[in-house]
Enzyme design. Sequence first.
Site, PDB file in Angstrom:
ATOM      1  N   GLU A   1      -3.337  -8.766   3.089  1.00 22.88           N
ATOM      2  CA  GLU A   1      -3.293  -9.206   4.366  1.00 22.88           C
ATOM      3  C   GLU A   1      -4.779  -8.865   5.933  1.00 22.88           C
ATOM      4  OE1 GLU A   1      -2.108  -4.690   5.094  1.00 22.88           O
ATOM      5  OE2 GLU A   1      -1.956  -6.559   3.044  1.00 22.88           O
TER       6      GLU A   1
ATOM      7  N   CYS B   1       1.019  -0.740   0.140  1.00 17.68           N
ATOM      8  CA  CYS B   1      -0.010   0.181   0.392  1.00 17.68           C
ATOM      9  C   CYS B   1       1.012   1.521  -0.263  1.00 17.68           C
ATOM     10  CB  CYS B   1      -1.410   0.240   1.115  1.00 17.68           C
ATOM     11  SG  CYS B   1      -2.187   1.468   1.168  1.00 17.68           S
TER      12      CYS B   1
ATOM     13  N   HIS C   1      -3.724  -4.526   0.386  1.00 24.31           N
ATOM     14  CA  HIS C   1      -3.896  -5.165   1.777  1.00 24.31           C
ATOM     15  C   HIS C   1      -4.351  -6.543   1.626  1.00 24.31           C
ATOM     16  CE1 HIS C   1      -2.811  -1.476   3.864  1.00 24.31           C
ATOM     17  NE2 HIS C   1      -3.258  -0.518   2.968  1.00 24.31           N
TER      18      HIS C   1
END
Length: 295
Positions: free
Chosen positions: A236, A141, A234
């Site tokens: 994750e 990011c 993102h």
Amino acid sequence: MPLILPDGLPAIDMLKRENINIEDMLAKEDNKRPLRIVILNLMPFKATTETDFIRLLSNSPLLLDISFMKLKSHVSRHTSAEHIDRFYHTLEELSKEKIDGLIVTGAPVEDMPFEEVDYWKELQEIFNWARENVRSTLYICWAAQAGLYHFYDIPKYPLPKKMFGIFPTIPLKPELPIFRGFDDVFRMPQSRHTEIRREDIERVADLEIIAESEESGVSIVRSRSKREFFITGHLEYAPNTLDTEYHRDLGKRDDVEVPKYYYREDNPAKGPLVTWRSHANLLFMNWVNWVLGGE
């Protein structure tokens, strides 16, 4: 294969409840050296980000030794000094041992010019060190934007409204090892107020866009000459992260809408529909294999 984590890390109890195998530090005494992964965690709420990344890295069949890096030039306001002192280390401390892979997280400073971020100079030093000493680096990011700006002078641009949701994304180079096992389309969480643009990246011979979304734009860029990946989203993120962000900003900002393709029937009351987790697991497992050298 178990993960080696710092003793007492708060994420351990949660991960064990998810049946993720955690090893204690004594595993380092094994004759086989674990793969050393360091996470430079720039997010304000450290424990949440720690858990998100460890959860994904746990899918690797390799023995991983995970450590966390801190900055000397910045003091976290949202995580206790005790937590940082106990579980985080400076580059000088960590670089005494070989580091195989580095992950640099996003940071909530995207509205600021890079040079005005209080830790920018130190971050540049870490980026330069990683390029020369680490097998592969994942920039996530804001860190992806920061890395592209630092190495290649790629600018970022403000968006009229937040890029917010779970966007269909296409691997443009599906033959690459990082996409092993991927479908023709995967979904990536995006949560940002700025963007990088295809035309700027295409001017740099060393850069290649390897994943892109029709709606959210450039998704993953790689360096041709270095083992670096710049990910604008993102993968994750936990299932409830965008929901937390949406309710945090509701009524406080006029540039944030309901995250697209996230809630069941686009209704926040019905909760999120998780559509990105399998490809997130695949990407991080493929990256760990890339770090090992198994292209």
